[in-house]
Design an enzyme around this catalytic site. Sequence first.
Site, PDB file in Angstrom:
ATOM      1  N   ASN A 127       0.823  -1.209   0.000  1.00 42.84           N
ATOM      2  CA  ASN A 127       0.000   0.000   0.000  1.00 42.84           C
ATOM      3  C   ASN A 127       0.857   1.259   0.000  1.00 42.84           C
ATOM      4  OD1 ASN A 127      -1.989  -1.860   0.227  1.00 42.84           O
ATOM      5  ND2 ASN A 127      -2.515  -1.406   2.347  1.00 42.84           N
ATOM      6  N   VAL A 128       0.337   2.272  -0.667  1.00 40.49           N
ATOM      7  CA  VAL A 128       1.058   3.549  -0.772  1.00 40.49           C
ATOM      8  C   VAL A 128       0.337   4.635   0.037  1.00 40.49           C
ATOM      9  CG1 VAL A 128       1.922   2.943  -3.074  1.00 40.49           C
ATOM     10  CG2 VAL A 128      -0.176   4.277  -2.889  1.00 40.49           C
ATOM     11  N   ASP A 129      -0.720   4.259   0.760  1.00 36.34           N
ATOM     12  CA  ASP A 129      -1.606   5.265   1.374  1.00 36.34           C
ATOM     13  C   ASP A 129      -1.070   5.888   2.659  1.00 36.34           C
ATOM     14  OD1 ASP A 129      -2.136   3.224   3.294  1.00 36.34           O
ATOM     15  OD2 ASP A 129      -3.946   2.580   2.227  1.00 36.34           O
TER      16      ASP A 129
ATOM     17  N   HIS B 163       5.767  -0.711  -2.930  1.00 34.48           N
ATOM     18  CA  HIS B 163       5.272   0.018  -4.096  1.00 34.48           C
ATOM     19  C   HIS B 163       5.343   1.525  -3.929  1.00 34.48           C
ATOM     20  CE1 HIS B 163       2.876  -3.808  -5.442  1.00 34.48           C
ATOM     21  NE2 HIS B 163       4.162  -3.882  -5.737  1.00 34.48           N
TER      22      HIS B 163
ATOM     23  N   CYS C 226      13.066  22.702 -10.778  1.00 38.46           N
ATOM     24  CA  CYS C 226      13.934  22.677 -11.965  1.00 38.46           C
ATOM     25  C   CYS C 226      13.134  22.775 -13.256  1.00 38.46           C
ATOM     26  CB  CYS C 226      14.806  21.420 -11.966  1.00 38.46           C
ATOM     27  SG  CYS C 226      13.999  19.957 -12.637  1.00 38.46           S
TER      28      CYS C 226
ATOM     29  N   GLY D  37      -5.320  -9.034   3.150  1.00 43.24           N
ATOM     30  CA  GLY D  37      -5.994  -8.122   2.221  1.00 43.24           C
ATOM     31  C   GLY D  37      -5.281  -7.880   0.909  1.00 43.24           C
TER      32      GLY D  37
ATOM     33  N   ASN E 289      -8.442 -12.671   4.383  1.00 43.15           N
ATOM     34  CA  ASN E 289      -8.985 -12.033   3.176  1.00 43.15           C
ATOM     35  C   ASN E 289     -10.480 -12.301   3.097  1.00 43.15           C
ATOM     36  OD1 ASN E 289      -9.554 -11.340   0.320  1.00 43.15           O
ATOM     37  ND2 ASN E 289      -7.331 -11.309   0.116  1.00 43.15           N
TER      38      ASN E 289
ATOM     39  N   GLU F  68     -11.964 -12.926   0.433  1.00 41.43           N
ATOM     40  CA  GLU F  68     -12.170 -13.935  -0.609  1.00 41.43           C
ATOM     41  C   GLU F  68     -10.979 -14.877  -0.686  1.00 41.43           C
ATOM     42  OE1 GLU F  68     -12.668 -11.727  -4.198  1.00 41.43           O
ATOM     43  OE2 GLU F  68     -14.473 -10.696  -3.451  1.00 41.43           O
TER      44      GLU F  68
ATOM     45  N   ALA G 150     -10.356  -7.762   7.582  1.00 43.08           N
ATOM     46  CA  ALA G 150      -9.129  -7.572   8.362  1.00 43.08           C
ATOM     47  C   ALA G 150      -9.444  -6.917   9.709  1.00 43.08           C
ATOM     48  CB  ALA G 150      -8.144  -6.709   7.573  1.00 43.08           C
TER      49      ALA G 150
HETATM   50  C1  BJW Z   1     -10.264  -7.479   2.130  1.00 43.01           C
HETATM   51  C2  BJW Z   1     -11.109  -6.518   2.623  1.00 43.01           C
HETATM   52  C3  BJW Z   1     -11.210  -6.451   4.000  1.00 43.01           C
HETATM   53  C4  BJW Z   1     -11.200  -6.328   0.530  1.00 43.01           C
HETATM   54  N1  BJW Z   1     -10.493  -7.277   4.753  1.00 43.01           N
HETATM   55  N2  BJW Z   1      -9.576  -8.302   2.888  1.00 43.01           N
HETATM   56  C5  BJW Z   1       5.071 -12.619 -13.083  1.00 43.01           C
HETATM   57  C6  BJW Z   1       3.921 -13.129 -13.668  1.00 43.01           C
HETATM   58  C7  BJW Z   1       3.041 -12.273 -14.341  1.00 43.01           C
HETATM   59  C8  BJW Z   1       3.274 -10.907 -14.423  1.00 43.01           C
HETATM   60  C9  BJW Z   1       4.401 -10.413 -13.843  1.00 43.01           C
HETATM   61  C10 BJW Z   1       5.284 -11.256 -13.173  1.00 43.01           C
HETATM   62  N3  BJW Z   1       6.291 -10.507 -12.682  1.00 43.01           N
HETATM   63  C11 BJW Z   1       6.064  -9.209 -12.993  1.00 43.01           C
HETATM   64  C12 BJW Z   1       4.924  -9.113 -13.705  1.00 43.01           C
HETATM   65  C13 BJW Z   1       4.329  -7.870 -14.265  1.00 43.01           C
HETATM   66  C14 BJW Z   1       3.551  -7.074 -13.256  1.00 43.01           C
HETATM   67  C15 BJW Z   1       2.436  -7.947 -12.702  1.00 43.01           C
HETATM   68  O1  BJW Z   1       2.496  -8.459 -11.613  1.00 43.01           O
HETATM   69  N4  BJW Z   1       1.363  -8.098 -13.456  1.00 43.01           N
HETATM   70  C16 BJW Z   1       0.236  -8.959 -13.047  1.00 43.01           C
HETATM   71  C17 BJW Z   1      -0.944  -8.086 -12.624  1.00 43.01           C
HETATM   72  C18 BJW Z   1      -0.103  -9.864 -14.187  1.00 43.01           C
HETATM   73  N5  BJW Z   1       4.408  -6.564 -12.200  1.00 43.01           N
HETATM   74  C19 BJW Z   1       5.109  -5.444 -12.329  1.00 43.01           C
HETATM   75  O2  BJW Z   1       5.093  -4.808 -13.365  1.00 43.01           O
HETATM   76  C20 BJW Z   1       5.971  -5.018 -11.168  1.00 43.01           C
HETATM   77  N6  BJW Z   1       7.275  -4.706 -11.624  1.00 43.01           N
HETATM   78  C21 BJW Z   1       8.104  -5.610 -12.098  1.00 43.01           C
HETATM   79  O3  BJW Z   1       7.845  -6.787 -12.122  1.00 43.01           O
HETATM   80  O4  BJW Z   1       9.285  -5.103 -12.556  1.00 43.01           O
HETATM   81  C22 BJW Z   1      10.202  -5.970 -13.189  1.00 43.01           C
HETATM   82  C23 BJW Z   1      11.364  -5.113 -13.662  1.00 43.01           C
HETATM   83  C24 BJW Z   1      12.630  -5.429 -13.278  1.00 43.01           C
HETATM   84  C25 BJW Z   1      13.711  -4.644 -13.708  1.00 43.01           C
HETATM   85  C26 BJW Z   1      13.477  -3.538 -14.526  1.00 43.01           C
HETATM   86  C27 BJW Z   1      12.197  -3.224 -14.895  1.00 43.01           C
HETATM   87  C28 BJW Z   1      11.122  -4.008 -14.459  1.00 43.01           C
HETATM   88  C29 BJW Z   1       5.436  -3.721 -10.550  1.00 43.01           C
HETATM   89  C30 BJW Z   1       4.112  -3.881  -9.937  1.00 43.01           C
HETATM   90  C31 BJW Z   1       3.616  -2.503  -9.442  1.00 43.01           C
HETATM   91  C32 BJW Z   1       2.181  -2.540  -8.920  1.00 43.01           C
HETATM   92  N7  BJW Z   1       1.733  -1.191  -8.742  1.00 43.01           N
HETATM   93  C33 BJW Z   1       0.402  -0.940  -8.179  1.00 43.01           C
HETATM   94  C34 BJW Z   1       0.126   0.581  -8.187  1.00 43.01           C
HETATM   95  C35 BJW Z   1       0.944   1.277  -7.114  1.00 43.01           C
HETATM   96  C36 BJW Z   1       0.753   2.743  -7.133  1.00 43.01           C
HETATM   97  C37 BJW Z   1      -0.627   3.179  -6.743  1.00 43.01           C
HETATM   98  O5  BJW Z   1      -1.224   2.703  -5.773  1.00 43.01           O
HETATM   99  O6  BJW Z   1      -1.107   4.070  -7.421  1.00 43.01           O
HETATM  100  O7  BJW Z   1       0.344  -1.447  -6.852  1.00 43.01           O
HETATM  101  S1  BJW Z   1      -0.886  -1.833  -9.013  1.00 43.01           S
HETATM  102  C38 BJW Z   1      -1.809  -2.189  -7.560  1.00 43.01           C
HETATM  103  O8  BJW Z   1      -1.834  -3.626  -7.317  1.00 43.01           O
HETATM  104  C39 BJW Z   1      -1.022  -1.565  -6.408  1.00 43.01           C
HETATM  105  C40 BJW Z   1      -1.146  -2.636  -5.349  1.00 43.01           C
HETATM  106  O9  BJW Z   1      -0.125  -2.497  -4.385  1.00 43.01           O
HETATM  107  C41 BJW Z   1      -1.063  -3.911  -6.134  1.00 43.01           C
HETATM  108  C42 BJW Z   1      -1.607  -5.106  -5.432  1.00 43.01           C
HETATM  109  O10 BJW Z   1      -2.976  -4.983  -5.186  1.00 43.01           O
HETATM  110  P1  BJW Z   1      -3.570  -5.495  -3.807  1.00 43.01           P
HETATM  111  O11 BJW Z   1      -3.016  -4.710  -2.698  1.00 43.01           O
HETATM  112  O12 BJW Z   1      -3.455  -6.959  -3.725  1.00 43.01           O
HETATM  113  O13 BJW Z   1      -5.117  -5.011  -3.941  1.00 43.01           O
HETATM  114  P2  BJW Z   1      -6.325  -5.697  -4.746  1.00 43.01           P
HETATM  115  O14 BJW Z   1      -7.326  -4.642  -4.972  1.00 43.01           O
HETATM  116  O15 BJW Z   1      -5.859  -6.457  -5.919  1.00 43.01           O
HETATM  117  O16 BJW Z   1      -6.906  -6.770  -3.732  1.00 43.01           O
HETATM  118  C43 BJW Z   1      -7.565  -6.402  -2.546  1.00 43.01           C
HETATM  119  C44 BJW Z   1      -7.831  -7.679  -1.756  1.00 43.01           C
HETATM  120  O17 BJW Z   1      -8.370  -7.324  -0.501  1.00 43.01           O
HETATM  121  C45 BJW Z   1      -8.848  -8.618  -2.422  1.00 43.01           C
HETATM  122  O18 BJW Z   1      -8.315  -9.923  -2.394  1.00 43.01           O
HETATM  123  C46 BJW Z   1     -10.086  -8.537  -1.509  1.00 43.01           C
HETATM  124  O19 BJW Z   1     -10.778  -9.773  -1.393  1.00 43.01           O
HETATM  125  C47 BJW Z   1      -9.468  -8.162  -0.196  1.00 43.01           C
HETATM  126  N8  BJW Z   1     -10.305  -7.378   0.697  1.00 43.01           N
HETATM  127  N9  BJW Z   1     -11.684  -5.843   1.522  1.00 43.01           N
HETATM  128  C48 BJW Z   1      -9.705  -8.216   4.123  1.00 43.01           C
HETATM  129  N10 BJW Z   1     -12.049  -5.549   4.579  1.00 43.01           N
HETATM  130 ZN    ZN Z   2      13.584  18.531 -10.828  1.00 42.45          ZN
END
Ligand code: BJW
Ligand code: ZN
Length: 235
Positions: free
Chosen positions: A98-100, A115, A146, A183, A209, A211, A227
């Site tokens: 999380n970034v929040d 992240h 700049c 989560g 989670n 789900e 959570a």
């Molecule tokens: C509850 C609840 C409650 C609800 N209680 N639970 C291998 C395989 C396939 C693809 C890739 C791979 N390796 C890399 C990739 C590519 C890509 C990737 O993963 N793609 C897949 C989606 C297919 N990854 C990347 O590009 C990463 N970088 C990378 O690999 O670089 C390699 C590299 C090396 C060297 C040079 C150059 C490159 C970077 C990933 C960056 C992700 N960024 C984001 C945005 C951040 C900024 C922002 O916030 O604005 O990060 S995307 C977004 O998803 C954010 C989150 O941190 C991240 C994960 O999401 P999260 O937290 O899991 O949330 P949700 O919404 O998905 O799920 C919520 C969950 O909560 C659900 O399960 C609900 O059920 C549950 N829930 N209420 C408990 N009350």
């Molecule tokens: Zn600058």
Amino acid sequence: MEEARRWLEEASRIAVLTGAGISAESGVPTFRGAGGLWRQYRPEDLATPEAFARDPKTVWEWYVWRRKLISKAQPSAGHRALVELEERTPQFTLVTQNVDGLHDRAGSRNICKLHGDLWVVRCTACGRETWDGRTSFPELPPRCECGGLLRPAVVWFGEPLPPEAWQTAEEAMSAAEVALIVGTSAVVYPAAGLIPLAKQAGAKVIEVNLEATPYSGIVDKSFRGKAGEVLPQLV
Ligand code: BJW
Ligand code: ZN
């Protein structure tokens, strides 16, 4: 529940991985699933360097909307339970996607931000990073002293994770006696890979989670619930 409570109580090394779900009860929308849309955009289409290069104003509007929302949000019972767990555990690492900033505001100390941070901006020209708590800007996209374009210091798809944070996360997950996964949909890599890493390194893995996730089948305990309800019971 009783057994998982005991694991957490007896462990001296705990690593936690959190995702957007822990902030859902604070009113912060998750990325995937219901409420994940902003206007007509999917987060996956906005959280990319390509989207920013094409249309920095729209990407910034999304971040300003989130800044406003998050600045009004309060840490949840889930965030607070992790603070309590940290206080009583000799070695504790909170790895978050999380970034929040809600873990910081709840009082967690040893936080590893995979992240980046929504409240930090980075200049795309000179690279300077600064903390920036503004919730409105005189012009969008904002600019550095700049003259360069500022961007949120977060990790978008296709960008590498901060190497130091990643190393800390890998070490904490490999060393943990108990890994608590909260989560996260566990579909975004490399972060999701920390779950099998912890398991293979011998940790007891507990998932909380609403789900099922791709890793629900390999973890030692999977609690389906909010959570903010499950974590206070576990801690
Ligand atoms: C509850 C609840 C409650 C609800 N209680 N639970 C291998 C395989 C396939 C693809 C890739 C791979 N390796 C890399 C990739 C590519 C890509 C990737 O993963 N793609 C897949 C989606 C297919 N990854 C990347 O590009 C990463 N970088 C990378 O690999 O670089 C390699 C590299 C090396 C060297 C040079 C150059 C490159 C970077 C990933 C960056 C992700 N960024 C984001 C945005 C951040 C900024 C922002 O916030 O604005 O990060 S995307 C977004 O998803 C954010 C989150 O941190 C991240 C994960 O999401 P999260 O937290 O899991 O949330 P949700 O919404 O998905 O799920 C919520 C969950 O909560 C659900 O399960 C609900 O059920 C549950 N829930 N209420 C408990 N009350
Ligand atoms: Zn600058």
